[in-house]
Design an enzyme around this catalytic site. Structure first.
Site, PDB file in Angstrom:
ATOM      1  N   GLU A  24       0.844  -1.189   0.000  1.00  0.00           N
ATOM      2  CA  GLU A  24       0.000   0.000   0.000  1.00  0.00           C
ATOM      3  C   GLU A  24       0.880   1.240   0.000  1.00  0.00           C
ATOM      4  O   GLU A  24       0.398   2.350   0.184  1.00  0.00           O
ATOM      5  CB  GLU A  24      -0.959  -0.002   1.179  1.00  0.00           C
ATOM      6  CG  GLU A  24      -0.292  -0.101   2.527  1.00  0.00           C
ATOM      7  CD  GLU A  24      -1.249   0.330   3.627  1.00  0.00           C
ATOM      8  OE1 GLU A  24      -2.106  -0.466   3.959  1.00  0.00           O
ATOM      9  OE2 GLU A  24      -1.115   1.456   4.107  1.00  0.00           O
ATOM     10  N   CYS A  61      -3.316  -4.624   3.876  1.00  0.00           N
ATOM     11  CA  CYS A  61      -2.212  -5.460   4.365  1.00  0.00           C
ATOM     12  C   CYS A  61      -2.196  -6.872   3.803  1.00  0.00           C
ATOM     13  O   CYS A  61      -1.351  -7.673   4.196  1.00  0.00           O
ATOM     14  CB  CYS A  61      -2.231  -5.532   5.887  1.00  0.00           C
ATOM     15  SG  CYS A  61      -1.969  -3.923   6.650  1.00  0.00           S
ATOM     16  N   HIS A 112      -1.583 -12.161  10.695  1.00  0.00           N
ATOM     17  CA  HIS A 112      -1.297 -10.738  10.511  1.00  0.00           C
ATOM     18  C   HIS A 112      -1.146 -10.104  11.891  1.00  0.00           C
ATOM     19  O   HIS A 112      -1.872 -10.437  12.829  1.00  0.00           O
ATOM     20  CB  HIS A 112      -2.420 -10.055   9.725  1.00  0.00           C
ATOM     21  CG  HIS A 112      -2.188  -8.579   9.575  1.00  0.00           C
ATOM     22  ND1 HIS A 112      -1.050  -8.080   8.988  1.00  0.00           N
ATOM     23  CD2 HIS A 112      -2.913  -7.507   9.993  1.00  0.00           C
ATOM     24  CE1 HIS A 112      -1.103  -6.756   9.020  1.00  0.00           C
ATOM     25  NE2 HIS A 112      -2.212  -6.387   9.629  1.00  0.00           N
TER      26      HIS A 112
END
Ligand SMILES: [Zn+2]
Lengths: 353, 134
Positions: A86, A118, A241
């Site tokens: 990103e 993400c 994550h």
């Protein structure tokens, strides 16, 4: 419910992997000193900060070179170079073409930049599984890399960090770890976003936890395990994550994983949240220490929102290949602490004109 | 605007790609198509390992236009393991002192913008202290 697992026609796996973490670190307590005094708990100990001459292109090149060292293939054998981020340096002009040129993979390739907050890196990995698994290509390079920025003083500034990982996906018979199956869980959830021309992202504060991170990451992991007929006990390691230290710890607990199972892949306390790189750089740290036969659950999360879960089995090729490139913990150990002023300069937070 | 020049030199700059002499095996950087050792034609591409050591260095405080945002920075003459000398910026120094003979390794980094922040980003080789295995 139909079978929702993604499984390739031809068995595929990770042939080479590589990571990158920049040298500089800023302590969360140093950020707190500037903005919040010493009140409250901190989400991480410190985070990785890129140098003035680093961006997603340069960092992807280094991770890709490490992946190539482990894969032991010729750059011309790659048929795709895909970079998920990103923080692509250009609004228009691919990151992937520069990376491909630098590692000598041009011109017979697919190249493209992926975006999904993400989880852009794992989205590229799923695509690479399909590209190789269909037989259209033998090798594809998928990268997740970010130089994340948080608004000065915002909660995200404590964690928004730089780093990531690269994976060469290829036929299972040449893999150091097989990618047995993946499953993705995606909905429209406005937990975090950045509009065009805006330097810093916005987030839905309390909205980021339950309906976004936990709902998506536990749904992807649960469905994957249910369809494979596995439970947490079947895995040696798991990596999720990691936007802060607590979220992946709690997700692991909700899914039945122990603190020991997530320990080697939980890097966020010492490098921060590397966004597109966060779950997959954790995977590289696990592969660095894994033994043949180890089974790994990987689940990414991207705001907006979605989660990709993977079932991975380490093969005996890991023994020879793990040592062919720099290990993730070696990058983490290469560490120079900087203060907020230096950080503000390195991250271009000081306006010169 | 120097876009054609940046484009032409990209291989050499991104990956430290030079030449090797097919007659005497002399390694050449930057590429010049003629072997400085034996004088014969040498057009075979050769990718350098990127490993070398600091031969000499100096720190730039008054940087030329385009590099001013990075000042002060250090420029070194690096002796590559394969032989040739190359002038390049050192990076990732942290608080590490630089010494003659210090082992360094090539990394591809941002050099500068072509023109201002609207221009193309120029990438190329720099050298950093060799990362010692843990
Ligand atoms: Zn010669």
């Amino acid at each position: 419910m139909p079978n929702t697992l993604l499984t390739p026609n031809r068995p595929v796996g990770i042939v080479g992997y590589g990571s990158y973490v920049p040298r500089y670190r800023i302590a969360a307590r140093e950020i707190a000193r500037v903005w919040a005094g010493s009140k409250g708990g901190l989400p991480v100990k410190e985070k990785a900060v890129p140098g003035l001459d680093e961006d997603v292109i340069t960092m992807s090149i280094e991770a890709a070179r490490n992946a190539m060292l482990r894969a032991q293939i010729e750059p011309a054998q790659l048929r795709a170079v895909w970079v998920g981020s990103e923080s692509h340096p250009y609004a228009v002009k691919p990151t992937s073409t520069v990376v491909a040129e630098a590692i000598g993979a041009v011109p017979h390739i697919q190249a493209g930049d992926w975006e999904f907050a993400c989880k852009a890196g794992t989205e590229a990995m799923v695509a690479a599984m399909g590209f190789v698994g269909s037989g259209m290509a033998d090798y594809a390079l998928a990268i997740g890399m970010d130089t994340a920025q948080g608004k000065p003083g915002d909660a995200l500034e404590y964690t928004a960090a730089a780093g990531g990982a690269a994976f060469i996906i290829g036929p299972a018979e040449n893999a150091l770890a097989t990618l047995n199956a993946s499953y993705s869980y995606v909905t429209d959830t406005p937990d975090f976003w950045r509009r065009e021309y805006q330097k810093y992202p916005e987030h839905g504060v309390r909205f980021t936890g339950e309906p976004a991170y936990f709902q998506h990451i536990t749904s992807s992991s649960k469905t994957l395990m249910a369809e494979l007929g596995t439970t947490a006990k079947d895995y040696q390691w798991a990596v999720f994550h990691q936007p802060n230290t607590k979220f992946p710890q709690r997700a692991a607990q909700m899914l039945g994983f122990t603190p020991e199972q997530i320990a080697p892949g939980l890097l966020v306390p010492v490098i921060g949240n590397t966004y597109s790189g966060a779950s997959i750089i954790g995977l590289t740290a696990i592969l660095d220490i894994a033994k043949p036969g180890d089974r790994i659950l990987l689940a990414s999360f991207g705001s907006g929102a979605g989660s990709d879960a993977f079932d991975i089995t380490v093969t005996d090729k890991i023994t020879l290949r793990a040592g062919l490139a720099r290990k993730t913990q070696e990058y983490i150990a290469r560490r120079t602490e900087i203060d907020y002023a230096t950080y503000a300069r390195y991250r271009d937070k000081i306006t010169m004109k | 605007m120097e876009i054609p020049r940046h484009w032409r030199l990209k291989q050499q700059r991104y990956g430290l790609v030079g030449e090797v002499c097919p007659h005497c095996d002399y390694k050449i950087f930057p590429p010049r198509d003629v072997c400085p050792n034996c004088g014969d034609e040498a057009k075979t591409l050769y990718t350098f390992s990127g490993k070398g050591e600091v031969f000499s260095f100096t720190t730039i405080y008054e940087a030329p236009t385009g590099f001013d945002h990075a000042a002060p920075y250090t420029v070194a003459i690096v002796k590559l393991d394969e032989g040739p000398m190359v002038t390049a910026q050192l990076t990732d120094l942290g608080d590490q002192p630089i010494e003659i003979g210090m082992p360094v390794e090539m990394v591809t980094r941002k050099m500068r913008n072509d023109g201002d922040e609207r221009g193309v980003i120029v990438y190329g080789y720099k050298f950093r202290p060799a990362v010692v295995a843990a």
